[in-house]
Design a protein around this motif. Sequence first.
Motif, PDB file in Angstrom:
ATOM      1  N   ASP A 144       0.843  -1.189   0.000  1.00  0.00           N
ATOM      2  CA  ASP A 144       0.000   0.000   0.000  1.00  0.00           C
ATOM      3  C   ASP A 144       0.881   1.242   0.000  1.00  0.00           C
ATOM      4  O   ASP A 144       1.854   1.327   0.759  1.00  0.00           O
ATOM      5  CB  ASP A 144      -0.925  -0.012   1.218  1.00  0.00           C
ATOM      6  CG  ASP A 144      -2.045   1.000   1.095  1.00  0.00           C
ATOM      7  OD1 ASP A 144      -2.680   1.059   0.020  1.00  0.00           O
ATOM      8  OD2 ASP A 144      -2.295   1.733   2.070  1.00  0.00           O
ATOM      9  N   ALA A 145       0.577   2.186  -0.861  1.00  0.00           N
ATOM     10  CA  ALA A 145       1.252   3.483  -0.983  1.00  0.00           C
ATOM     11  C   ALA A 145       2.613   3.401  -1.666  1.00  0.00           C
ATOM     12  O   ALA A 145       3.408   4.331  -1.575  1.00  0.00           O
ATOM     13  CB  ALA A 145       1.360   4.198   0.358  1.00  0.00           C
ATOM     14  N   ASP A 146       2.900   2.307  -2.374  1.00  0.00           N
ATOM     15  CA  ASP A 146       4.100   2.275  -3.214  1.00  0.00           C
ATOM     16  C   ASP A 146       3.940   3.291  -4.348  1.00  0.00           C
ATOM     17  O   ASP A 146       2.843   3.482  -4.869  1.00  0.00           O
ATOM     18  CB  ASP A 146       4.298   0.898  -3.858  1.00  0.00           C
ATOM     19  CG  ASP A 146       5.012  -0.111  -2.974  1.00  0.00           C
ATOM     20  OD1 ASP A 146       5.565   0.286  -1.935  1.00  0.00           O
ATOM     21  OD2 ASP A 146       5.003  -1.302  -3.341  1.00  0.00           O
ATOM     22  N   VAL A 147       5.037   3.923  -4.725  1.00  0.00           N
ATOM     23  CA  VAL A 147       5.091   4.750  -5.932  1.00  0.00           C
ATOM     24  C   VAL A 147       5.936   3.952  -6.919  1.00  0.00           C
ATOM     25  O   VAL A 147       7.078   3.595  -6.608  1.00  0.00           O
ATOM     26  CB  VAL A 147       5.716   6.129  -5.648  1.00  0.00           C
ATOM     27  CG1 VAL A 147       5.766   6.968  -6.925  1.00  0.00           C
ATOM     28  CG2 VAL A 147       4.933   6.857  -4.553  1.00  0.00           C
ATOM     29  N   MET A 148       5.362   3.650  -8.087  1.00  0.00           N
ATOM     30  CA  MET A 148       6.001   2.700  -8.994  1.00  0.00           C
ATOM     31  C   MET A 148       6.185   3.274 -10.393  1.00  0.00           C
ATOM     32  O   MET A 148       5.345   4.019 -10.884  1.00  0.00           O
ATOM     33  CB  MET A 148       5.165   1.420  -9.067  1.00  0.00           C
ATOM     34  CG  MET A 148       4.880   0.823  -7.696  1.00  0.00           C
ATOM     35  SD  MET A 148       3.984  -0.722  -7.761  1.00  0.00           S
ATOM     36  CE  MET A 148       5.349  -1.835  -8.062  1.00  0.00           C
ATOM     37  N   HIS A 149       7.310   2.905 -10.992  1.00  0.00           N
ATOM     38  CA  HIS A 149       7.581   3.205 -12.396  1.00  0.00           C
ATOM     39  C   HIS A 149       7.919   1.883 -13.063  1.00  0.00           C
ATOM     40  O   HIS A 149       8.902   1.240 -12.704  1.00  0.00           O
ATOM     41  CB  HIS A 149       8.742   4.182 -12.526  1.00  0.00           C
ATOM     42  CG  HIS A 149       9.080   4.509 -13.940  1.00  0.00           C
ATOM     43  ND1 HIS A 149       8.339   5.385 -14.699  1.00  0.00           N
ATOM     44  CD2 HIS A 149      10.061   4.052 -14.738  1.00  0.00           C
ATOM     45  CE1 HIS A 149       8.866   5.454 -15.909  1.00  0.00           C
ATOM     46  NE2 HIS A 149       9.910   4.655 -15.957  1.00  0.00           N
ATOM     47  N   PHE A 150       7.069   1.467 -13.996  1.00  0.00           N
ATOM     48  CA  PHE A 150       7.223   0.157 -14.628  1.00  0.00           C
ATOM     49  C   PHE A 150       8.137   0.211 -15.830  1.00  0.00           C
ATOM     50  O   PHE A 150       8.004   1.097 -16.682  1.00  0.00           O
ATOM     51  CB  PHE A 150       5.853  -0.399 -15.038  1.00  0.00           C
ATOM     52  CG  PHE A 150       4.949  -0.646 -13.857  1.00  0.00           C
ATOM     53  CD1 PHE A 150       5.181  -1.703 -13.009  1.00  0.00           C
ATOM     54  CD2 PHE A 150       3.890   0.200 -13.600  1.00  0.00           C
ATOM     55  CE1 PHE A 150       4.361  -1.930 -11.915  1.00  0.00           C
ATOM     56  CE2 PHE A 150       3.063  -0.021 -12.514  1.00  0.00           C
ATOM     57  CZ  PHE A 150       3.296  -1.085 -11.664  1.00  0.00           C
ATOM     58  N   LYS A 151       9.027  -0.768 -15.914  1.00  0.00           N
ATOM     59  CA  LYS A 151       9.870  -0.966 -17.099  1.00  0.00           C
ATOM     60  C   LYS A 151       9.303  -2.181 -17.817  1.00  0.00           C
ATOM     61  O   LYS A 151       9.078  -3.229 -17.191  1.00  0.00           O
ATOM     62  CB  LYS A 151      11.327  -1.239 -16.689  1.00  0.00           C
ATOM     63  CG  LYS A 151      11.955  -0.125 -15.870  1.00  0.00           C
ATOM     64  CD  LYS A 151      12.205   1.093 -16.705  1.00  0.00           C
ATOM     65  CE  LYS A 151      12.967   2.128 -15.890  1.00  0.00           C
ATOM     66  NZ  LYS A 151      13.289   3.301 -16.651  1.00  0.00           N
ATOM     67  N   PHE A 152       9.069  -2.041 -19.122  1.00  0.00           N
ATOM     68  CA  PHE A 152       8.503  -3.159 -19.869  1.00  0.00           C
ATOM     69  C   PHE A 152       8.971  -3.106 -21.303  1.00  0.00           C
ATOM     70  O   PHE A 152       9.485  -2.098 -21.774  1.00  0.00           O
ATOM     71  CB  PHE A 152       6.972  -3.147 -19.805  1.00  0.00           C
ATOM     72  CG  PHE A 152       6.340  -2.002 -20.562  1.00  0.00           C
ATOM     73  CD1 PHE A 152       5.808  -2.208 -21.816  1.00  0.00           C
ATOM     74  CD2 PHE A 152       6.278  -0.729 -20.008  1.00  0.00           C
ATOM     75  CE1 PHE A 152       5.239  -1.158 -22.527  1.00  0.00           C
ATOM     76  CE2 PHE A 152       5.703   0.313 -20.705  1.00  0.00           C
ATOM     77  CZ  PHE A 152       5.188   0.101 -21.963  1.00  0.00           C
TER      78      PHE A 152
END
Length: 86
Positions: free
Chosen positions: A76-84
Motif C-alpha cells: 500500500d502506498a508504493d510509488v512505482m515506475h514500470f519498465k517493460f
Amino acid sequence: GLVTYYTAGEREARAWTIPGGSTAPQAAGVIHSDFERGFIRAETVGFQDLVAVGSEKVARERGKIRSEGKDYIVQDADVMHFKFNV
C-alpha cells in the motif's frame, strides 16, 4: 482487502487500486495489458519515503528507490515506475 499504489510522471500523478497480494506485473496490467505481458521490473519507493526526501531525484541519490522483479508483492502506498518491453 485492497491496496493503492501510485504512478507519477512530469505531467500527471495517478492512484491505482488493486487487490492485496497482487504482484508487480499484475499491478502493471491494471494500467495496460501490454505492461503486464512485457514486464521487466518496477522501480519502487514508498510514498512516505518519497515525501520525506522531497523528490524522485533525491530518493534515487539516497538509495530509497528499489528495483523490484516479477515476484514483488505491491505494498500500500508504493510509488512505482514500470519498465517493460513488448
